[in-house]
Write a protein that holds these residues in place. Structure first.
Motif, PDB file in Angstrom:
ATOM      1  N   TYR A 122     -25.115  -4.959 -84.962  1.00  0.00           N
ATOM      2  CA  TYR A 122     -25.082  -5.022 -86.371  1.00  0.00           C
ATOM      3  C   TYR A 122     -25.849  -6.139 -86.993  1.00  0.00           C
ATOM      4  O   TYR A 122     -26.297  -5.895 -87.979  1.00  0.00           O
ATOM      5  CB  TYR A 122     -23.587  -4.996 -86.628  1.00  0.00           C
ATOM      6  CG  TYR A 122     -22.630  -3.784 -86.355  1.00  0.00           C
ATOM      7  CD1 TYR A 122     -22.621  -2.746 -87.207  1.00  0.00           C
ATOM      8  CD2 TYR A 122     -21.788  -3.816 -85.371  1.00  0.00           C
ATOM      9  CE1 TYR A 122     -22.028  -1.382 -86.881  1.00  0.00           C
ATOM     10  CE2 TYR A 122     -21.275  -2.493 -85.232  1.00  0.00           C
ATOM     11  CZ  TYR A 122     -21.540  -1.484 -85.724  1.00  0.00           C
ATOM     12  OH  TYR A 122     -20.524  -0.259 -85.504  1.00  0.00           O
ATOM     13  N   ARG A 123     -26.006  -7.184 -86.199  1.00  0.00           N
ATOM     14  CA  ARG A 123     -26.739  -8.205 -86.804  1.00  0.00           C
ATOM     15  C   ARG A 123     -28.115  -7.920 -86.906  1.00  0.00           C
ATOM     16  O   ARG A 123     -28.814  -8.299 -87.783  1.00  0.00           O
ATOM     17  CB  ARG A 123     -26.215  -9.504 -86.091  1.00  0.00           C
ATOM     18  CG  ARG A 123     -25.048 -10.199 -86.300  1.00  0.00           C
ATOM     19  CD  ARG A 123     -24.693 -11.144 -85.219  1.00  0.00           C
ATOM     20  NE  ARG A 123     -23.555 -11.906 -85.451  1.00  0.00           N
ATOM     21  CZ  ARG A 123     -23.310 -12.929 -86.208  1.00  0.00           C
ATOM     22  NH1 ARG A 123     -24.341 -13.583 -86.709  1.00  0.00           N
ATOM     23  NH2 ARG A 123     -22.105 -13.568 -86.422  1.00  0.00           N
ATOM     24  N   ALA A 124     -28.389  -7.450 -85.815  1.00  0.00           N
ATOM     25  CA  ALA A 124     -29.929  -6.922 -85.548  1.00  0.00           C
ATOM     26  C   ALA A 124     -30.185  -5.914 -86.919  1.00  0.00           C
ATOM     27  O   ALA A 124     -31.254  -5.964 -87.484  1.00  0.00           O
ATOM     28  CB  ALA A 124     -30.310  -6.364 -84.411  1.00  0.00           C
ATOM     29  N   VAL A 168     -23.605  -4.990 -94.243  1.00  0.00           N
ATOM     30  CA  VAL A 168     -24.287  -3.944 -93.635  1.00  0.00           C
ATOM     31  C   VAL A 168     -23.442  -3.098 -92.519  1.00  0.00           C
ATOM     32  O   VAL A 168     -23.452  -2.017 -92.739  1.00  0.00           O
ATOM     33  CB  VAL A 168     -25.583  -4.264 -92.751  1.00  0.00           C
ATOM     34  CG1 VAL A 168     -26.134  -3.622 -91.821  1.00  0.00           C
ATOM     35  CG2 VAL A 168     -26.586  -4.980 -93.816  1.00  0.00           C
ATOM     36  N   ALA A 169     -22.441  -3.587 -91.946  1.00  0.00           N
ATOM     37  CA  ALA A 169     -21.453  -3.169 -91.052  1.00  0.00           C
ATOM     38  C   ALA A 169     -20.680  -2.047 -91.729  1.00  0.00           C
ATOM     39  O   ALA A 169     -19.665  -1.379 -90.885  1.00  0.00           O
ATOM     40  CB  ALA A 169     -20.791  -4.178 -90.196  1.00  0.00           C
ATOM     41  N   ALA A 170     -20.233  -2.399 -93.095  1.00  0.00           N
ATOM     42  CA  ALA A 170     -19.586  -1.437 -93.721  1.00  0.00           C
ATOM     43  C   ALA A 170     -20.166  -0.251 -94.164  1.00  0.00           C
ATOM     44  O   ALA A 170     -19.354   0.766 -94.590  1.00  0.00           O
ATOM     45  CB  ALA A 170     -19.151  -2.320 -95.086  1.00  0.00           C
ATOM     46  N   GLU A 218     -17.530  -5.952 -76.709  1.00  0.00           N
ATOM     47  CA  GLU A 218     -16.502  -6.761 -77.678  1.00  0.00           C
ATOM     48  C   GLU A 218     -17.100  -6.435 -79.128  1.00  0.00           C
ATOM     49  O   GLU A 218     -18.341  -6.288 -79.318  1.00  0.00           O
ATOM     50  CB  GLU A 218     -16.984  -8.158 -77.359  1.00  0.00           C
ATOM     51  CG  GLU A 218     -18.425  -8.779 -77.404  1.00  0.00           C
ATOM     52  CD  GLU A 218     -18.698  -9.983 -78.103  1.00  0.00           C
ATOM     53  OE1 GLU A 218     -17.863  -9.919 -79.280  1.00  0.00           O
ATOM     54  OE2 GLU A 218     -19.250 -10.775 -77.983  1.00  0.00           O
ATOM     55  N   GLY A 219     -16.202  -6.306 -79.740  1.00  0.00           N
ATOM     56  CA  GLY A 219     -16.337  -6.224 -81.375  1.00  0.00           C
ATOM     57  C   GLY A 219     -15.441  -6.324 -82.162  1.00  0.00           C
ATOM     58  O   GLY A 219     -14.135  -6.827 -82.219  1.00  0.00           O
ATOM     59  N   ARG A 220     -15.232  -5.034 -83.180  1.00  0.00           N
ATOM     60  CA  ARG A 220     -13.869  -5.156 -84.194  1.00  0.00           C
ATOM     61  C   ARG A 220     -13.477  -3.738 -84.063  1.00  0.00           C
ATOM     62  O   ARG A 220     -12.273  -3.547 -84.142  1.00  0.00           O
ATOM     63  CB  ARG A 220     -14.678  -5.060 -85.389  1.00  0.00           C
ATOM     64  CG  ARG A 220     -15.312  -6.276 -85.749  1.00  0.00           C
ATOM     65  CD  ARG A 220     -14.484  -7.521 -85.931  1.00  0.00           C
ATOM     66  NE  ARG A 220     -15.147  -8.748 -86.432  1.00  0.00           N
ATOM     67  CZ  ARG A 220     -16.098  -9.443 -85.621  1.00  0.00           C
ATOM     68  NH1 ARG A 220     -16.659  -8.940 -84.539  1.00  0.00           N
ATOM     69  NH2 ARG A 220     -16.529 -10.513 -86.488  1.00  0.00           N
ATOM     70  N   ASP A 221     -13.806  -2.672 -83.151  1.00  0.00           N
ATOM     71  CA  ASP A 221     -13.516  -1.123 -83.415  1.00  0.00           C
ATOM     72  C   ASP A 221     -13.567  -0.674 -82.053  1.00  0.00           C
ATOM     73  O   ASP A 221     -13.643   0.651 -81.954  1.00  0.00           O
ATOM     74  CB  ASP A 221     -14.157  -0.457 -84.383  1.00  0.00           C
ATOM     75  CG  ASP A 221     -15.831  -0.295 -84.039  1.00  0.00           C
ATOM     76  OD1 ASP A 221     -16.326  -1.107 -83.400  1.00  0.00           O
ATOM     77  OD2 ASP A 221     -16.428   0.598 -84.605  1.00  0.00           O
ATOM     78  N   ILE A 222     -13.784  -1.343 -80.885  1.00  0.00           N
ATOM     79  CA  ILE A 222     -13.856  -0.885 -79.787  1.00  0.00           C
ATOM     80  C   ILE A 222     -12.832  -0.161 -79.094  1.00  0.00           C
ATOM     81  O   ILE A 222     -12.877   1.037 -78.821  1.00  0.00           O
ATOM     82  CB  ILE A 222     -14.493  -1.883 -78.694  1.00  0.00           C
ATOM     83  CG1 ILE A 222     -15.498  -2.956 -79.217  1.00  0.00           C
ATOM     84  CG2 ILE A 222     -14.778  -1.480 -77.239  1.00  0.00           C
ATOM     85  CD1 ILE A 222     -16.718  -2.051 -79.601  1.00  0.00           C
ATOM     86  N   GLY A 223     -11.574  -0.544 -79.304  1.00  0.00           N
ATOM     87  CA  GLY A 223     -10.319   0.220 -78.772  1.00  0.00           C
ATOM     88  C   GLY A 223      -9.886   1.094 -79.760  1.00  0.00           C
ATOM     89  O   GLY A 223      -8.958   1.809 -79.183  1.00  0.00           O
TER      90      GLY A 223
END
Ligand code: DC
Length: 224
Positions: free
Chosen positions: A38-40, A101-103, A127-132
């Motif tokens: 997302y940063r890229a 941007v990630a939204a 690793e992230g926010r919505d992996i699981g």
């Protein structure tokens, strides 16, 4: 032994990157830092002058850009269209922009697709926010890490300071809080703990202690 899909979710500054790296190294797994993707995208959008609200332009951008992870001498490097952008994607400016941007649903869809392809065969720590919750809801082991925003801001501050950045503690804490709000309040895949995730509060734990807990959980999963 079966190659597992391990998910690590949680807010920024909670220790996900460090733990994900160490865990994947020990298990001999691939480490996938989804935040770096997302940063890229955010960096690419800034360079091309695309507004973070222009979802059509962001969608097109995601279709064009190549994001790669390559093993560097010391650390994994992030390449954007072949250019090493590992340092550029970590500035406070890009951190804030990335939350917007990630939204964007189109960006999320494009990144989630890539992440599913990269992790499909297992033997991976994502690793992230919505992996699981979204990327791999059937992941073998799911961790959700948490810690107070003050402690997370302080960790980020020390990390940036070590890298020689001119940072301010109060501002770093408030940036963490701003990103928390953006990450948890967006409509599309907000940061949320999966019902079956193992929650670890890292506020009073060091990296070795958290890692030990994670290995215990993974061993228990393998024996079950
Ligand atoms: O983990 P990080 O700080 O590098 O994440 C950067 C930003 O990307 C952060 O605002 C949350 C967002 N992100 C996301 O929405 N979904 C992910 N799977 C990973 C990160």
């Amino acid at each position: 032994m079966k190659e597992l899909i391990v998910a690590i979710d949680g807010p920024s500054g909670v220790g996900k990157s460090t733990l994900s790296k160490l865990l994947s190294l020990d298990l001999g797994y691939i480490n996938l830092d989804t935040g770096a993707m997302y940063r890229a995208v955010a960096l690419a959008s800034l360079r091309q002058g695309i507004d973070s609200k222009d979802h059509a332009a962001l969608k097109q951008l995601c279709e064009k850009i190549v994001i790669e992870f390559v093993r560097g001498e010391k650390e994994e490097r992030v390449l954007l269209n072949g250019e090493d952008v590992s340092a550029q994607i970590r500035t406070p400016e890009i951190s804030l922009l990335t939350a917007s941007v990630a939204a964007c649903p189109e960006v999320r869809q494009a990144m989630v697709e890539r992440q599913r392809v990269l992790g499909a065969d297992g033997g991976v720590v994502l690793e992230g926010r919505d992996i699981g919750t979204v990327v791999f809801p059937n992941a073998d082991v799911k961790f959700f890490l948490k810690a107070s925003s003050e402690v997370r801001g302080q960790r980020r501050f020390l990390e940036l300071q070590t890298k020689g950045a001119d940072v301010d503690l109060a501002r770093t804490i408030s940036e963490v809080q701003v990103r928390d709000i953006a990450d948890t309040s967006r409509t599309n895949s907000p940061l949320r703990q999966a019902d079956d995730a193992i929650v670890i509060d890292t506020t009073d734990l060091n990296i070795a202690q958290v890692l030990e807990r994670m290995f215990t959980v993974i061993d228990e999963y393998r024996q079950s």
